[in-house]
Scaffold this motif. Structure first.
Motif, short mmCIF file in Angstrom:
data_model
loop_
_atom_site.label_atom_id
_atom_site.label_comp_id
_atom_site.label_asym_id
_atom_site.label_seq_id
_atom_site.Cartn_x
_atom_site.Cartn_y
_atom_site.Cartn_z
N GLY A 1 0.84 -1.20 0.00
CA GLY A 1 0.00 0.00 0.00
C GLY A 1 0.87 1.24 0.00
O GLY A 1 1.74 1.39 0.85
N ALA A 2 0.64 2.13 -0.99
CA ALA A 2 1.47 3.35 -1.09
C ALA A 2 0.66 4.60 -0.81
O ALA A 2 0.74 5.60 -1.52
CB ALA A 2 2.14 3.41 -2.45
N GLY A 3 -0.14 4.57 0.26
CA GLY A 3 -0.76 5.78 0.78
C GLY A 3 0.22 6.43 1.75
O GLY A 3 1.39 6.01 1.82
N PRO A 4 -0.22 7.42 2.53
CA PRO A 4 0.70 8.09 3.45
C PRO A 4 1.40 7.13 4.42
O PRO A 4 2.60 7.26 4.67
CB PRO A 4 -0.18 9.08 4.22
N ASP B 1 -2.75 0.49 -7.14
CA ASP B 1 -2.94 1.48 -8.21
C ASP B 1 -1.90 2.58 -8.13
O ASP B 1 -0.71 2.32 -8.20
CB ASP B 1 -4.38 1.99 -8.21
N GLU B 2 -2.38 3.85 -7.96
CA GLU B 2 -1.45 4.98 -8.01
C GLU B 2 -0.66 5.13 -6.71
O GLU B 2 -1.20 4.90 -5.63
CB GLU B 2 -2.24 6.30 -8.18
N PHE B 3 0.56 5.59 -6.82
CA PHE B 3 1.36 6.02 -5.68
C PHE B 3 0.61 7.17 -5.00
O PHE B 3 0.03 8.01 -5.66
CB PHE B 3 2.71 6.53 -6.23
N GLY C 1 -1.91 6.71 -2.71
CA GLY C 1 -3.06 6.13 -2.01
C GLY C 1 -4.30 6.99 -2.09
O GLY C 1 -4.41 7.90 -2.92
N MET C 2 -5.23 6.69 -1.20
CA MET C 2 -6.51 7.38 -1.20
C MET C 2 -6.33 8.86 -0.91
O MET C 2 -7.03 9.70 -1.46
CB MET C 2 -7.37 6.71 -0.14
N ALA C 3 -5.38 9.20 -0.02
CA ALA C 3 -5.20 10.60 0.38
C ALA C 3 -4.96 11.47 -0.84
O ALA C 3 -5.55 12.54 -1.00
CB ALA C 3 -4.03 10.71 1.35
N GLY D 1 -19.34 4.85 7.25
CA GLY D 1 -18.16 4.35 7.94
C GLY D 1 -17.15 3.75 6.99
O GLY D 1 -17.36 3.69 5.77
N TRP D 2 -16.08 3.30 7.57
CA TRP D 2 -14.89 2.90 6.84
C TRP D 2 -14.47 1.55 7.37
O TRP D 2 -14.50 1.35 8.58
CB TRP D 2 -13.84 3.96 7.16
N THR D 3 -14.13 0.61 6.51
CA THR D 3 -13.61 -0.67 7.02
C THR D 3 -12.25 -0.94 6.39
O THR D 3 -11.90 -0.36 5.37
CB THR D 3 -14.55 -1.86 6.68
N ALA E 1 1.46 -3.28 10.95
CA ALA E 1 0.40 -2.59 10.18
C ALA E 1 0.36 -1.14 10.61
O ALA E 1 0.64 -0.81 11.77
CB ALA E 1 -0.95 -3.26 10.40
N ALA E 2 0.00 -0.27 9.67
CA ALA E 2 -0.04 1.17 9.97
C ALA E 2 -1.12 1.84 9.12
O ALA E 2 -1.43 1.37 8.02
CB ALA E 2 1.31 1.80 9.67
N GLY E 3 -1.66 2.94 9.64
CA GLY E 3 -2.63 3.74 8.88
C GLY E 3 -4.07 3.25 9.08
O GLY E 3 -4.39 2.56 10.06
N MET F 1 -6.95 6.46 14.18
CA MET F 1 -7.43 7.83 13.93
C MET F 1 -7.99 8.05 12.52
O MET F 1 -8.81 8.93 12.28
CB MET F 1 -6.31 8.84 14.18
N MET F 2 -7.50 7.31 11.56
CA MET F 2 -7.94 7.40 10.17
C MET F 2 -7.82 8.82 9.59
O MET F 2 -8.78 9.38 9.05
CB MET F 2 -9.33 6.82 10.02
N LEU F 3 -6.60 9.38 9.76
CA LEU F 3 -6.27 10.69 9.21
C LEU F 3 -4.84 10.63 8.67
O LEU F 3 -4.03 9.82 9.14
CB LEU F 3 -6.34 11.76 10.31
N VAL F 4 -4.54 11.53 7.74
CA VAL F 4 -3.22 11.49 7.09
C VAL F 4 -2.06 11.69 8.09
O VAL F 4 -1.11 10.89 8.08
CB VAL F 4 -3.17 12.54 5.96
N PRO F 5 -2.09 12.72 8.95
CA PRO F 5 -0.92 12.89 9.84
C PRO F 5 -0.67 11.68 10.72
O PRO F 5 0.48 11.30 10.96
CB PRO F 5 -1.29 14.12 10.69
N GLN F 6 -1.75 11.04 11.18
CA GLN F 6 -1.59 9.87 12.05
C GLN F 6 -1.09 8.68 11.23
O GLN F 6 -0.30 7.87 11.73
CB GLN F 6 -2.91 9.55 12.74
N ALA F 7 -1.54 8.56 9.99
CA ALA F 7 -1.05 7.47 9.12
C ALA F 7 0.45 7.63 8.91
O ALA F 7 1.21 6.65 8.94
CB ALA F 7 -1.79 7.49 7.78
N ILE F 8 0.88 8.87 8.73
CA ILE F 8 2.32 9.14 8.52
C ILE F 8 3.11 8.74 9.76
O ILE F 8 4.13 8.05 9.68
CB ILE F 8 2.51 10.64 8.18
#
Ligand SMILES: Cc1cc2nc3c(=O)[nH]c(=O)nc-3n(C[C@H](O)[C@H](O)[C@H](O)COP(=O)(O)OP(=O)(O)OC[C@H]3O[C@@H](n4cnc5c(N)ncnc54)[C@H](O)[C@@H]3O)c2cc1C
Length: 472
Positions: A8-11, A33-35, A37-39, A266-268, A304-306, A312-319
């Protein structure tokens, strides 16, 4: 064999790969898919671009207040989507991350299709790639939660915004959380007739109660029909002009219909095809990957991360989590994840944001004072005609430290960042009140609200830092 494979190449994944390679690990990153990720491709960047268009429409409508005559703004949705694509590409091109990844010689496998575990150390992708590593970090993010009700396939998610050819004349948005509220706010500004359905007693249930109430009132005033406690969805069915939702409450059936129904309930975790059970990686009761505080899964060499961990399901926390997981994976270290200070915000109209504890949570564990300043009483908000909203500060009576800050209104997200820095630095509320914040600015409201809390605590705010706000 590689040292580390990141899936996975999200944050989360990008920062995990960067950190692993920086620590000297031979690293590969694989993504479907794209480098980015969803962010970068389906979440904050494109959605914020739509929100900016919504803001410009609002601002255009304000021009008359300042004596500027223009005709009513007209949105060309395909041109807006072209702008979204330009922004997404520009952000990607200007991101320094790809260059850093390349300079650290991380092997990047983009558009590799879905990856899955073949055995504990082997990953195979749909494109036929097969790699082995000592350690594996799962950063596969999440997907919108689906409902098992008849006709669910007739509904859309926020991602369908990218394939619409025009703004739907009407829209039902199901779910009054952060994503649903943003979709409702944006498409209301674009001219859709929006009904927002929330199963619970209030929208934005994780926000402070005062924030939820003000946003709900502002939504109603702007024409969004907010339907709380609406009951239970029974089914969706096709109509000649769109989709009908059948729902029930207290055994009474009801229905609502619109050109488009967007479900944001929601998000799974995106783990369905990873084959996790064969390698001993357990999921928690919500279906997210179970990790300990070192982001290690139930298989000790897999981390596992992110979003996939459902925290938290937010970009800064994923980073942050990507960094922690990679550090622990490569060094067999025990770095802990998580921070006490997590500013969260959303770009609705009005914006809202929070950091720290809500008033209800703070009162459970502390003796608190709260201070409140309305946007109708600060100079900059009056100048800009943005008088909806407030800033609320929650302070511990014993220590005078700030426990939480909640803001609704223009620039709420930016204002809250400053409160986050104050909380992270552990400064007392009277110290915050003494900082001479620029005048007239949105953030200056923090000086006012801090001074108000300090006065309630009988603390001297002797430096006249925020008098400009009080005396104009
Ligand atoms: C509408 C919306 C708005 C948002 N707005 C904000 C915001 O304003 N601010 C904010 O901080 N956060 C926001 N978020 C949340 C934010 O986007 C996520 O928290 C963040 O993207 C999580 O990063 P991640 O790396 O964990 O996962 P993702 O960014 O989801 O990346 C995961 C990647 O892994 C890939 N993948 C999944 N499974 C596999 C597999 N089996 N094999 C190979 N690749 C796989 C996916 O295709 C994806 O590219 C928003 C989210 C949404 C939906």
């Amino acid at each position: 064999m590689l040292d580390v494979i990141v899936i996975g190449a999200g944050p989360a994944g990008v920062f995990a790969a960067l950190r692993a390679a920086d620590l000297g690990a031979k690293t590969a990153i694989i993504t479907r898919d794209e480098f980015g990720g969803m962010a970068a491709n389906d979440g904050p960047v494109p959605v914020r671009t739509l929100a900016q268009a919504a803001r410009l429409i609002r601002e255009a409508r304000q021009l008359d207040m300042y004596g500027i005559a223009v005709s009513e703004p007209v949105l060309d949705y395909p041109r807006l989507l072209a702008r979204v694509r330009t922004v997404v590409n520009d952000v990607r091109m200007h991101s320094a991350l790809r260059a850093q990844i390349d300079s650290l010689q991380v092997a990047v496998h983009e558009h590799a299709g879905t990856a899955r575990f073949v055995d504990s150390h082997t990953i195979e992708t749909e494109s036929g790639l097969q790699l082995q590593a000592e350690k594996i970090i799962i950063c596969t993010g999440g997907v919108s939660r689906r409902l098992s009700v008849p006709g669910f396939e007739l509904t859309a998610t926020h991602s369908n915004a990218w394939s619409l050819t025009s703004v739907p004349s009407s829209m039902l948005v199901i779910g009054g959380g952060a994503t649903g509220a943003q979709v409702a706010s944006i498409f209301n500004a674009f001219g859709s007739k929006v009904e927002l359905f929330e199963a619970g007693p209030r929208i934005l249930a994780t926000e402070d109660e005062d924030v939820s109430a003000v946003v709900a009132d502002a939504f109603l005033e702007s024409g969004i029909l907010v339907r709380k406690n609406f009951g239970k969805i029974e089914s969706f069915e096709k109509t000649s002009s769109g989709v009908r939702m059948i729902f029930s409450k207290d055994d009474v059936l009801n229905s609502a219909e619109a050109a488009l129904v967007v479900v944001a309930v929601g998000w799974t975790a995106d783990t369905a095809r990873l084959n996790l059970s064969t390698v001993g990686v357990e999921l928690d009761h919500r279906g997210f990957v179970r990790v300990n505080t070192y982001l290690q899964t139930s298989a000790p060499h897999i981390f596992a991360a992110g979003d996939v961990t459902g925290r938290m399901m937010l970009v800064p926390q994923a980073i942050q989590d990507g960094f922690v997981a990679a550090t622990n994976a490569v060094r067999d270290a025990k770095m802990m994840s998580g921070s006490q200070v997590n500013p969260i915000g959303s770009f609705t109209d009005p914006e809202y944001a929070q950091v720290g504890l809500t008033e209800t949570k703070a009162r459970e564990a502390h003796d608190v004072v709260t201070a409140f300043v309305g946007f109708d009483s600060t100079t900059r908000t009056i100048i800009d005609g943005r008088t909806t909203g407030f800033c609320k500060l929650i302070v511990d009576r014993a220590t005078s430290k700030i426990l939480g800050c909640h803001v609704v209104g223009e620039r709420a997200v930016e204002i809250t960042q400053v409160a986050a820095i104050a909380i992270a630095a552990g400064i007392r509320v009277d110290d915050l009140a003494r900082v001479p914040l620029s005048f007239p600015t949105y953030t200056a409201i923090l000086g006012r609200v801090a001074a108000s809390a300090a006065r309630q605590l009988n603390l001297e705010v002797n430096w006249q830092a925020n008098r400009a706000e009080d005396e104009t």
